[in-house]
Structure formats: structure tokens, C-alpha cells
Design a protein around this motif. Sequence first.
Motif, PDB file in Angstrom:
ATOM      1  N   ASP A 200      15.075 -41.336 -34.034  1.00 60.99           N
ATOM      2  CA  ASP A 200      13.944 -42.098 -33.499  1.00 60.99           C
ATOM      3  C   ASP A 200      13.745 -41.856 -32.004  1.00 60.99           C
ATOM      4  O   ASP A 200      12.804 -42.382 -31.412  1.00 60.99           O
ATOM      5  CB  ASP A 200      14.157 -43.604 -33.714  1.00 60.99           C
ATOM      6  CG  ASP A 200      14.255 -43.982 -35.170  1.00 60.99           C
ATOM      7  OD1 ASP A 200      13.430 -43.507 -35.965  1.00 60.99           O
ATOM      8  OD2 ASP A 200      15.180 -44.757 -35.523  1.00 60.99           O
ATOM      9  N   ALA A 201      14.652 -41.096 -31.389  1.00 62.29           N
ATOM     10  CA  ALA A 201      14.656 -40.966 -29.924  1.00 62.29           C
ATOM     11  C   ALA A 201      13.352 -40.383 -29.386  1.00 62.29           C
ATOM     12  O   ALA A 201      12.832 -40.850 -28.365  1.00 62.29           O
ATOM     13  CB  ALA A 201      15.847 -40.126 -29.478  1.00 62.29           C
ATOM     14  N   ALA A 202      12.811 -39.365 -30.057  1.00 61.44           N
ATOM     15  CA  ALA A 202      11.569 -38.748 -29.578  1.00 61.44           C
ATOM     16  C   ALA A 202      10.423 -39.757 -29.628  1.00 61.44           C
ATOM     17  O   ALA A 202       9.588 -39.806 -28.720  1.00 61.44           O
ATOM     18  CB  ALA A 202      11.237 -37.519 -30.423  1.00 61.44           C
ATOM     19  N   MET A 203      10.405 -40.560 -30.679  1.00 57.63           N
ATOM     20  CA  MET A 203       9.360 -41.579 -30.819  1.00 57.63           C
ATOM     21  C   MET A 203       9.536 -42.689 -29.785  1.00 57.63           C
ATOM     22  O   MET A 203       8.559 -43.166 -29.203  1.00 57.63           O
ATOM     23  CB  MET A 203       9.413 -42.144 -32.246  1.00 57.63           C
ATOM     24  CG  MET A 203       8.362 -43.164 -32.577  1.00 57.63           C
ATOM     25  SD  MET A 203       8.315 -43.584 -34.344  1.00 57.63           S
ATOM     26  CE  MET A 203       9.836 -44.539 -34.527  1.00 57.63           C
ATOM     27  N   LEU A 204      10.769 -43.090 -29.548  1.00 61.05           N
ATOM     28  CA  LEU A 204      11.046 -44.100 -28.526  1.00 61.05           C
ATOM     29  C   LEU A 204      10.598 -43.614 -27.148  1.00 61.05           C
ATOM     30  O   LEU A 204      10.115 -44.399 -26.325  1.00 61.05           O
ATOM     31  CB  LEU A 204      12.534 -44.437 -28.508  1.00 61.05           C
ATOM     32  CG  LEU A 204      13.055 -45.266 -29.686  1.00 61.05           C
ATOM     33  CD1 LEU A 204      14.570 -45.148 -29.796  1.00 61.05           C
ATOM     34  CD2 LEU A 204      12.653 -46.731 -29.551  1.00 61.05           C
ATOM     35  N   ALA A 205      10.757 -42.315 -26.906  1.00 59.95           N
ATOM     36  CA  ALA A 205      10.476 -41.759 -25.584  1.00 59.95           C
ATOM     37  C   ALA A 205       8.992 -41.764 -25.225  1.00 59.95           C
ATOM     38  O   ALA A 205       8.647 -41.700 -24.046  1.00 59.95           O
ATOM     39  CB  ALA A 205      11.031 -40.340 -25.495  1.00 59.95           C
ATOM     40  N   ILE A 206       8.099 -41.846 -26.217  1.00 58.34           N
ATOM     41  CA  ILE A 206       6.664 -41.828 -25.901  1.00 58.34           C
ATOM     42  C   ILE A 206       6.115 -43.239 -25.676  1.00 58.34           C
ATOM     43  O   ILE A 206       4.952 -43.404 -25.334  1.00 58.34           O
ATOM     44  CB  ILE A 206       5.832 -41.115 -26.985  1.00 58.34           C
ATOM     45  CG1 ILE A 206       5.862 -41.908 -28.306  1.00 58.34           C
ATOM     46  CG2 ILE A 206       6.307 -39.678 -27.173  1.00 58.34           C
ATOM     47  CD1 ILE A 206       4.871 -41.379 -29.344  1.00 58.34           C
ATOM     48  N   ALA A 207       6.959 -44.249 -25.872  1.00 56.70           N
ATOM     49  CA  ALA A 207       6.503 -45.633 -25.746  1.00 56.70           C
ATOM     50  C   ALA A 207       6.433 -46.068 -24.294  1.00 56.70           C
ATOM     51  O   ALA A 207       7.200 -45.595 -23.448  1.00 56.70           O
ATOM     52  CB  ALA A 207       7.448 -46.561 -26.506  1.00 56.70           C
ATOM     53  N   TYR A 208       5.530 -46.996 -24.021  1.00 53.14           N
ATOM     54  CA  TYR A 208       5.536 -47.648 -22.711  1.00 53.14           C
ATOM     55  C   TYR A 208       6.853 -48.388 -22.525  1.00 53.14           C
ATOM     56  O   TYR A 208       7.442 -48.396 -21.444  1.00 53.14           O
ATOM     57  CB  TYR A 208       4.351 -48.606 -22.602  1.00 53.14           C
ATOM     58  CG  TYR A 208       4.297 -49.331 -21.280  1.00 53.14           C
ATOM     59  CD1 TYR A 208       3.810 -48.690 -20.140  1.00 53.14           C
ATOM     60  CD2 TYR A 208       4.748 -50.647 -21.166  1.00 53.14           C
ATOM     61  CE1 TYR A 208       3.776 -49.345 -18.917  1.00 53.14           C
ATOM     62  CE2 TYR A 208       4.714 -51.311 -19.954  1.00 53.14           C
ATOM     63  CZ  TYR A 208       4.235 -50.652 -18.828  1.00 53.14           C
ATOM     64  OH  TYR A 208       4.209 -51.303 -17.614  1.00 53.14           O
ATOM     65  N   ARG A 209       7.341 -48.996 -23.632  1.00 56.80           N
ATOM     66  CA  ARG A 209       8.643 -49.663 -23.603  1.00 56.80           C
ATOM     67  C   ARG A 209       9.373 -49.351 -24.911  1.00 56.80           C
ATOM     68  O   ARG A 209       8.837 -49.570 -25.998  1.00 56.80           O
ATOM     69  CB  ARG A 209       8.469 -51.170 -23.434  1.00 56.80           C
ATOM     70  CG  ARG A 209       9.759 -51.979 -23.436  1.00 56.80           C
ATOM     71  CD  ARG A 209      10.542 -51.836 -22.140  1.00 56.80           C
ATOM     72  NE  ARG A 209      11.842 -52.503 -22.207  1.00 56.80           N
ATOM     73  CZ  ARG A 209      12.052 -53.790 -21.861  1.00 56.80           C
ATOM     74  NH1 ARG A 209      11.051 -54.539 -21.433  1.00 56.80           N
ATOM     75  NH2 ARG A 209      13.260 -54.313 -21.940  1.00 56.80           N
ATOM     76  N   ALA A 210      10.574 -48.815 -24.777  1.00 57.39           N
ATOM     77  CA  ALA A 210      11.397 -48.470 -25.936  1.00 57.39           C
ATOM     78  C   ALA A 210      12.371 -49.599 -26.234  1.00 57.39           C
ATOM     79  O   ALA A 210      12.992 -50.151 -25.321  1.00 57.39           O
ATOM     80  CB  ALA A 210      12.171 -47.178 -25.671  1.00 57.39           C
ATOM     81  N   PHE A 211      12.518 -49.920 -27.521  1.00 58.88           N
ATOM     82  CA  PHE A 211      13.436 -50.973 -27.943  1.00 58.88           C
ATOM     83  C   PHE A 211      14.392 -50.447 -29.011  1.00 58.88           C
ATOM     84  O   PHE A 211      14.088 -50.521 -30.208  1.00 58.88           O
ATOM     85  CB  PHE A 211      12.663 -52.173 -28.500  1.00 58.88           C
ATOM     86  CG  PHE A 211      11.866 -52.925 -27.472  1.00 58.88           C
ATOM     87  CD1 PHE A 211      12.462 -53.899 -26.682  1.00 58.88           C
ATOM     88  CD2 PHE A 211      10.515 -52.665 -27.299  1.00 58.88           C
ATOM     89  CE1 PHE A 211      11.720 -54.606 -25.728  1.00 58.88           C
ATOM     90  CE2 PHE A 211       9.769 -53.363 -26.361  1.00 58.88           C
ATOM     91  CZ  PHE A 211      10.374 -54.337 -25.571  1.00 58.88           C
TER      92      PHE A 211
END
Length: 239
Positions: A200-211
Motif C-alpha cells: 500500500d506504500a505507493a498509494m499512501l505516498a500520493i495522499a495529502y495525509r497517509a494513515f
Amino acid sequence: MQTLSVNTLTTEEFFTAVHSLRPNIAVFDCDGTLWSGDAGSGFMKWSIETGLVSRDAADWIDGRYRAYHRNEVSEIAICGEMVQLYQGLREDELRRAAREFFVARIERNIFPEMLNLVNDLRASGVEIWAVSSTNDWVIEEGAQRFGIPAERVLSARVEVKNGIISDVLRDVPTDEGKVASLKRVGITSPDAVFGNSIHDAAMLAIAYRAFPVNPTPALIERSAQKGWPVYYPASVAPH
């Protein structure tokens, strides 16, 4: 060598952090994030145990899954093959099987905190998406519990022709593929992304805020590097 530390949020801090964003779009991984356990491999094993798939198909996927654990088969390959496993079966049969499996094996593992969070966000008008490398029959069944409609589920899937499942892959969202799947539906910078594994790291990295939620060791390490605070639902909180 310096050891990086990661900040762990309490449930109150986690909810406050999410709601303070006032997000318009929130994206959730499913297995390990909305509920504990891996519904993808779980459904595969359940399919073999119950005789849903033929002995030849069962032997084939068992060999491939063992090879995956020996690092001889890639993550994207095994995720796709675990959907191709059902080729030749009727899709309505798979949906019934997915419903039975989810009720028997996964529903009790839903994190109440995540269910409450998604319900709160939906009530606030947030657009919720579920993204998973597990097959669409199981994920769509699980997403219903969170009020996420099938059209906002991006998951591993094959083409279905005249009600019969084929082996033609349409999508396998894992690693960078999760970002690509979101991009295809017009989402490139979601406000909040929730995930539990390094896939999920690549998807988390595009977020304004990663959780990161209930993070695996590899994701804990990545979270420390990125400065992402992590959250553990009560049932999986480390002691």
C-alpha cells in the motif's frame, strides 16, 4: 546506525487527525486495514476446502502459492492467479460463495473503529473508495458492510462473459498498480489513504495525509522513514 522511530496514534488522536483534514476523498485498503487477516488467501483456501474449484485447479494454485512464499512468483502474479483460479465457473455462484465465506470467516474480524470511521466519513459526504488486490467478489461483499458501493471498489478482477468467469485479467491493484487503478478513475491526489502493508506504500505516498493502519513490519519501517504516524485498532494493538 540510527534507528528511526514511529509515532503511534491513540484512537482519539487517529479520529481527530482524520476528521481535521475535512477530506473530500478517502481511500481504504481492505485486508488488514478494514478487517484483520487476508481475505484473498483465505478465500482461496476456503475454495479448496469446500470443493468449489476442481482438484486440478486446487493443485495448480497450491503449487503457485508455495512458489510465491519461496519468492519465485511475484506479488502481482499470484494476486492475478488467485482470481484466474475460478475460470469456467458462473459468477453468480462465486458471489454466493464469497458471501458465505465472508460471513463465516471475515465478518467477525472487521475492526469496529474502522467501521465507525468510514460511517462517520460517509455521513459527512466524503467520497469513499476501496482498493484491494483481493478478488472483487469478496471485496465487494466486504465493502457492503461499510456502505461502499461496488462502483467505488477497485480490486483484482477478470472479464466475465455470459455469466462465466474467464482467465482474462482486467485489473490487479497492488503496489504501484493501486496508484494506476486510482488514476484511471480520476483520483491522483486523495486527501486521505489508509493501508496496512508495504504493497500500500505507493498509494499512501500520493495522499495529502497517509494513515498506516495495523502496519506490517515493512510498512512500519517505511512509515518511520516518511514520518507517517501509525494506528492500531484495539484488537491488534501491540502490548
